[in-house]
Write a protein that holds these residues in place. Structure first.
Motif, PDB file in Angstrom:
ATOM      1  N   ALA A 113      -1.749  -8.079  -0.453  1.00  0.00           N
ATOM      2  CA  ALA A 113      -0.931  -8.583  -1.592  1.00  0.00           C
ATOM      3  C   ALA A 113      -0.071  -7.932  -1.266  1.00  0.00           C
ATOM      4  O   ALA A 113       1.683  -8.192  -1.170  1.00  0.00           O
ATOM      5  N   ALA A 114       0.202  -6.205  -0.763  1.00  0.00           N
ATOM      6  CA  ALA A 114       1.752  -5.639  -0.110  1.00  0.00           C
ATOM      7  C   ALA A 114       1.825  -6.333   0.849  1.00  0.00           C
ATOM      8  O   ALA A 114       3.206  -6.173   0.683  1.00  0.00           O
ATOM      9  N   GLU A 115       1.264  -6.780   1.674  1.00  0.00           N
ATOM     10  CA  GLU A 115       1.306  -7.349   3.202  1.00  0.00           C
ATOM     11  C   GLU A 115       2.165  -8.636   2.833  1.00  0.00           C
ATOM     12  O   GLU A 115       3.928  -8.835   3.372  1.00  0.00           O
ATOM     13  N   GLY A 116       1.411  -8.804   1.794  1.00  0.00           N
ATOM     14  CA  GLY A 116       2.096 -10.127   1.584  1.00  0.00           C
ATOM     15  C   GLY A 116       4.337 -10.103   0.930  1.00  0.00           C
ATOM     16  O   GLY A 116       5.369 -11.432   1.231  1.00  0.00           O
ATOM     17  N   CYS A 117       4.259  -8.955   0.027  1.00  0.00           N
ATOM     18  CA  CYS A 117       5.342  -8.788  -0.405  1.00  0.00           C
ATOM     19  C   CYS A 117       6.562  -8.643   0.933  1.00  0.00           C
ATOM     20  O   CYS A 117       7.677  -8.843   0.314  1.00  0.00           O
ATOM     21  N   ASP A 118       5.870  -7.991   1.573  1.00  0.00           N
ATOM     22  CA  ASP A 118       6.581  -7.231   2.808  1.00  0.00           C
ATOM     23  C   ASP A 118       7.336  -8.702   3.514  1.00  0.00           C
ATOM     24  O   ASP A 118       8.234  -8.352   4.286  1.00  0.00           O
ATOM     25  N   GLN A 119       6.091  -9.723   4.075  1.00  0.00           N
ATOM     26  CA  GLN A 119       6.354 -10.204   4.731  1.00  0.00           C
ATOM     27  C   GLN A 119       7.444 -11.137   4.149  1.00  0.00           C
ATOM     28  O   GLN A 119       8.786 -11.632   4.873  1.00  0.00           O
TER      29      GLN A 119
ATOM     30  N   ALA B 275      -7.639  -7.384  -3.158  1.00  0.00           N
ATOM     31  CA  ALA B 275      -7.512  -7.377  -4.480  1.00  0.00           C
ATOM     32  C   ALA B 275      -6.070  -8.504  -4.627  1.00  0.00           C
ATOM     33  O   ALA B 275      -4.870  -8.462  -3.841  1.00  0.00           O
ATOM     34  N   SER B 276      -5.887  -8.991  -5.853  1.00  0.00           N
ATOM     35  CA  SER B 276      -5.045 -10.004  -5.820  1.00  0.00           C
ATOM     36  C   SER B 276      -3.259  -8.874  -7.001  1.00  0.00           C
ATOM     37  O   SER B 276      -2.366  -9.311  -6.532  1.00  0.00           O
ATOM     38  N   ILE B 277      -3.517  -7.868  -6.798  1.00  0.00           N
ATOM     39  CA  ILE B 277      -2.328  -7.306  -6.929  1.00  0.00           C
ATOM     40  C   ILE B 277      -2.028  -5.970  -6.086  1.00  0.00           C
ATOM     41  O   ILE B 277      -3.197  -5.589  -5.204  1.00  0.00           O
ATOM     42  N   PRO B 278      -0.797  -5.713  -5.431  1.00  0.00           N
ATOM     43  CA  PRO B 278      -0.297  -5.003  -4.483  1.00  0.00           C
ATOM     44  C   PRO B 278      -0.436  -3.869  -4.729  1.00  0.00           C
ATOM     45  O   PRO B 278      -0.164  -2.849  -5.656  1.00  0.00           O
TER      46      PRO B 278
END
Length: 832
Positions: free
Chosen positions: A151-157, A132-135
């Motif tokens: 997507a959430a992992e990208g924000c976490d990184q 999904a494109s949204i977290p």
């Protein structure tokens, strides 16, 4: 062993899930409790039997795969027989169970109720969640584990790299493929508190948070902490409870995060504009308005802001319409920076300093074109401008200024100055939206500056008119020592109509006047000038105070009847007449002060023994009411008494009434002072704030007295033979005073005035000589008939006496008294 769970299918239907283990030859080797609840068979009844025995139709082609030949994964739909015999439609999914050698030892079969679901469908749901494109994330209330998508992992990184992060991501650390709670940051604690609340209350919620956004230049800068810009990354997180479909119990929390940074930035800009409407232009002061602009813009829009204005604007003059020449000189009136402390170290020009911008610089281009300019380090003209000024180049290098906006302050087609916005350090460059916002703020400030300029011009004109109408100095006289103060209102109300005057009268007397015209501005000043002129004219007639106010009241009635509008100079905004006056006459010979008031604040008297009190008057109506009388009050004052006359602006404020203000005035007069000037300053300091809301006029007068060696008086019978004796007595008195050189003129004046009193007047008749700065001769009688100066013809025997008196003396006149009239003549003292 097998596990069991209950949940929601991909399309929202309710499903039951159970598992069992089957050997390679199709024999049931393991049976879970969840399978028992689903099909009703206990483990001893099933384990060891063929799995095909559970099928309702063993010959159905769709379940032929249950022979479990081979080791491949298999999915399909089937109808199973419940222990009580009823039919259950299920979806079966078999996965090989591998041994240590990697070969299949059996199968794990997942049994799912509801419509058939293939492995492809399940993978589709899992991949939709993961991709999904949204977290998206789920939180288990039982284990506390978080499951997040890519997507959430990208924000976490990004959070791990020091950038902005999704709420709650910093509370999770990686351990293999799982996420576990770690010690949360304060912002994440708020998010987790919201998660717990959703789980406890079983109601959806929305969570919003903001995180500063780091620019790439800040991340790559090698030294010092990275600076953040005014822009923030905004997140909106939707949270909802996840329930067990069998029991209805909340077993987790699902979240979906949306980046609302653009909407948040738009709301911030609107909020800044709304704040500008209430915080810019709060006063009619040019410098204060410019300061309000820079204080608002830093740090919400820029790291440094300066405002430069034309000198003509500061003087209230009208600038030239249209864009300005680039070489025009501008004066710095306000600047502000994000640097902590009161000083602004980034400023190149000090407050009050004057500078001219080169034609290619952003401020000059803005002034000549009338359009806002966006520039920065990638603009050759920007680099040229910075390099051309050594101090400016050093400031840019030290603080890292890299983006600049310049917008002209224009209002009503007139250019007033320029505002410059700059960003430094790690702040991102300005964008077009920032330029539009800066133009809106500058436009708001320009209107405030122009309003203040126009007010400054009107106030200056009104002050000039008012000061020209007020006395700049008083003529010398011996009756009183005076000191005065006039303070215009310190707010936007403008110049008012407060006034005062000191008018010398005949017989060494003096008139002390104070008045107030309602309203502010040039009209109030003009009305004040008309009243002051009228009072001086009536004072020259030597009218008693009550009669003078009566004539003044008639004059105001005449003015308002001819200007019968609310804009009349002696009417307030409601059309009500508003003019007051207090007129007092002090005689240093008798030490009598006669006062009459037309609705004015009563004076305060300080006696030589140190006691101060408010003078009890019989106040009359305001000027212009008409038809009501004015009454006089007489006071006998010891020599050295102090009279304090004032307008209501001194004693009446929003915090205190006139009575309390007069008490404060009495207290301030009793303090130790060295002079009347010092007393004026002490009174103003004690009663007024730094910026009075109304005009203030204060007049102090310390009384003097003429003693017996300066005054000689005789009562004369009504007999023509006494004229010679009157001349002789006057001559002897002049000799005693050493004024023999004035004897000839004085004898002629005494002879003429006494003769007229005997011939045309009535007893008692009195003669008085007063020696002061001049020599005054007075003859009084009980008749109210006043003499008139006329030109005698050639053959007339009389009519030349008063002409001779007028020629020989400095001045002459007549005044009415309570018992008749007094004719006086004044002559200069002989030299020496």
């Amino acid at each position: 062993m097998a596990t069991y769970d209950q949940g929601i299918g991909p399309c929202g239907w309710s499903v039951d899930v159970a598992t069992a283990t089957v050997s390679l030859d199709g024999i049931v080797t393991g049976w879970s409790e969840d399978a028992r609840r689903l099909l009703g068979h206990r483990a001893p009844e099933v384990v060891g039997r063929a799995a095909a025995d559970l099928l309702l139709d063993r010959e159905a082609p769709e379940v032929a795969g249950l022979s479990f030949i081979g080791s491949r994964e298999w999915s399909g739909a089937a109808a199973l027989r419940h222990r009580d015999g009823h039919r259950i439609e299920v979806a079966l999914h078999a996965r090989p169970s591998l041994g240590g050698d990697g070969r299949s030892q059996g199968f794990v079969v997942t049994i799912t109720t509801g419509p058939a679901e293939s492995a492809h469908d399940r993978r589709l749901v899992e991949q939709a969640f993961a991709q999904a494109s949204i977290p998206l994330s789920t939180h288990s209330t039982a284990s506390g584990l978080w499951h997040v998508n890519a997507a959430a992992e990208g924000c976490d990184q990004a959070a791990d790299d020091g950038g902005d992060h999704l709420p709650g991501t910093r509370t999770r650390t990686r351990t293999g493929n799982d996420r576990h709670e770690a010690a949360p940051a304060s912002a994440d604690e708020d998010f987790l508190r919201c998660v717990r609340r959703v789980a406890e209350e079983a109601t959806p919620m929305r969570y919003e948070c903001f995180a500063p956004e780091l620019s790439s230049s800040a991340l790559t800068r090698g030294s010092g902490p990275a600076r953040t810009s005014a822009r923030q990354r905004a997140w909106v997180v939707e949270l909802w409870p996840v329930r067990d479909c069998a029991t209805g119990e909340v077993v987790g929390v699902g979240t979906a995060a949306f980046d609302s940074s653009d909407q948040h930035s738009a709301r911030q800009r609107l909020a800044l504009l709304q704040e500008a409407r209430t915080s810019i232009g709060t006063t009619l002061d040019v410098t204060r308005t410019a300061k309000e602009l820079v204080d608002l813009a830093v740090p919400q829009l820029a790291d440094f802001v300066s405002v430069d204005l034309l000198d003509s604007v500061l003087r209230g003059e009208e600038p030239v319409p249209g864009p300005l020449d680039a070489t025009v000189l501008l004066r710095r009136v306000a600047h502000q920076s994000a640097t902590e402390g009161e000083s602004v170290p980034e400023a190149v020009i000090d407050l009050g300093g004057v500078d001219a911008y080169p034609p290619f610089s952003p401020p000059a281009r803005c002034l000549t074109s009338g359009q806002p300019v966006l520039s920065g380090s990638d603009d050759p003209d920007f680099a040229r401008w910075i390099a051309g000024h050594e101090t400016r180049a050093a400031r840019v290098e030290e603080y890292g200024f890299h983006s600049v906006m310049a917008t002209a302050l224009r209002a009503r087609g007139i250019t007033l100055g320029v505002a410059v916005f700059a960003r430094s350090g790690g702040s991102p460059p300005f964008e077009q939206d920032d330029l539009i916002l800066a133009e809106e703020l500058a436009g708001r400030a320009a209107v405030g500056v122009d309003n203040a300029r126009r007010y400054t011009r009107e106030r200056t004109n009104a002050l000039t008119l008012q000061r020209s109408l007020l006395p700049s100095d008083f003529p010398k006289q011996a009756a009183v020592e005076v000191a005065y103060r006039y303070l215009p209102a310190g707010t936007g109300a403008g110049v008012g109509g407060d006034w005062f005057d000191v008018v010398p009268l005949s017989g060494t007397r003096v008139a002390l006047v104070v008045g107030d015209v309602v309203g502010h501005g040039i009209q109030a000043s003009a009305a004040m000038g008309r009243l002051r002129t009228a009072v001086r004219t009536l004072a020259d007639v030597d009218l008693p105070p009550d009669e003078l106010l009566t004539h003044l009241d008639d004059l105001v009635l005449h003015l308002t009847s001819h200007d019968d509008t609310a804009d009349s100079p002696i009417r307030d905004d409601t059309g009500e007449i508003g003019a007051t006056c207090l007129y007092a006459v002090y005689d240093p010979v008798s030490r009598i002060c006669t006062l009459a008031s037309a609705g004015h604040v009563p004076p305060v008297v300080l006696l030589p023994d140190g006691t101060a009190s408010v003078v009890r008057l019989s106040p009359g109506p305001l000027l212009g009411v008409g038809g009501l009388p004015f009454e006089s009050t007489e006071l006998e004052l010891p020599e050295g008494s102090l009279l304090a006359f004032c307008t209501d602006g001194l004693v009446e404020t929003r915090e205190r009434d006139i009575g309390l203000g007069l008490d404060r005035l009495c207290e301030s007069l009793t303090g130790p002072v060295s002079s009347l000037e010092a007393t004026c300053d002490a009174v103003l300091k004690a009663l007024l704030p730094d910026s009075p809301a109304d005009d203030v006029a204060l007049l102090l007068a310390r009384t003097r007295a003429l003693h017996a060696d300066q005054v000689a008086a005789w009562y004369l019978p009504s007999n023509p033979s006494i004229v010679a004796d009157a001349r002789a007595q006057a001559s002897r008195q002049l000799a005693a005073w050493g004024l023999q050189d004035a004897a000839f003129v004085t004898e002629l004046v005494v002879s003429e005035l006494v003769t007229n009193a005997i011939r045309y007047g009535a007893v008692p008749i009195g003669l008085r000589l007063i020696r002061d700065r001049t020599l005054i001769c007075e003859v009084s009688d009980a008749s109210n008939t006043a003499p008139h100066l006329r030109r005698a013809r050639t053959y007339d025997e009389g009519g030349r006496g008063l002409q001779m008196v007028a020629r020989l003396t400095q001045g002459w006149g007549t005044r009415q008294t309570t018992v008749g009239k007094t004719i006086w003549a004044e002559q200069t003292l002989p030299a020496g």
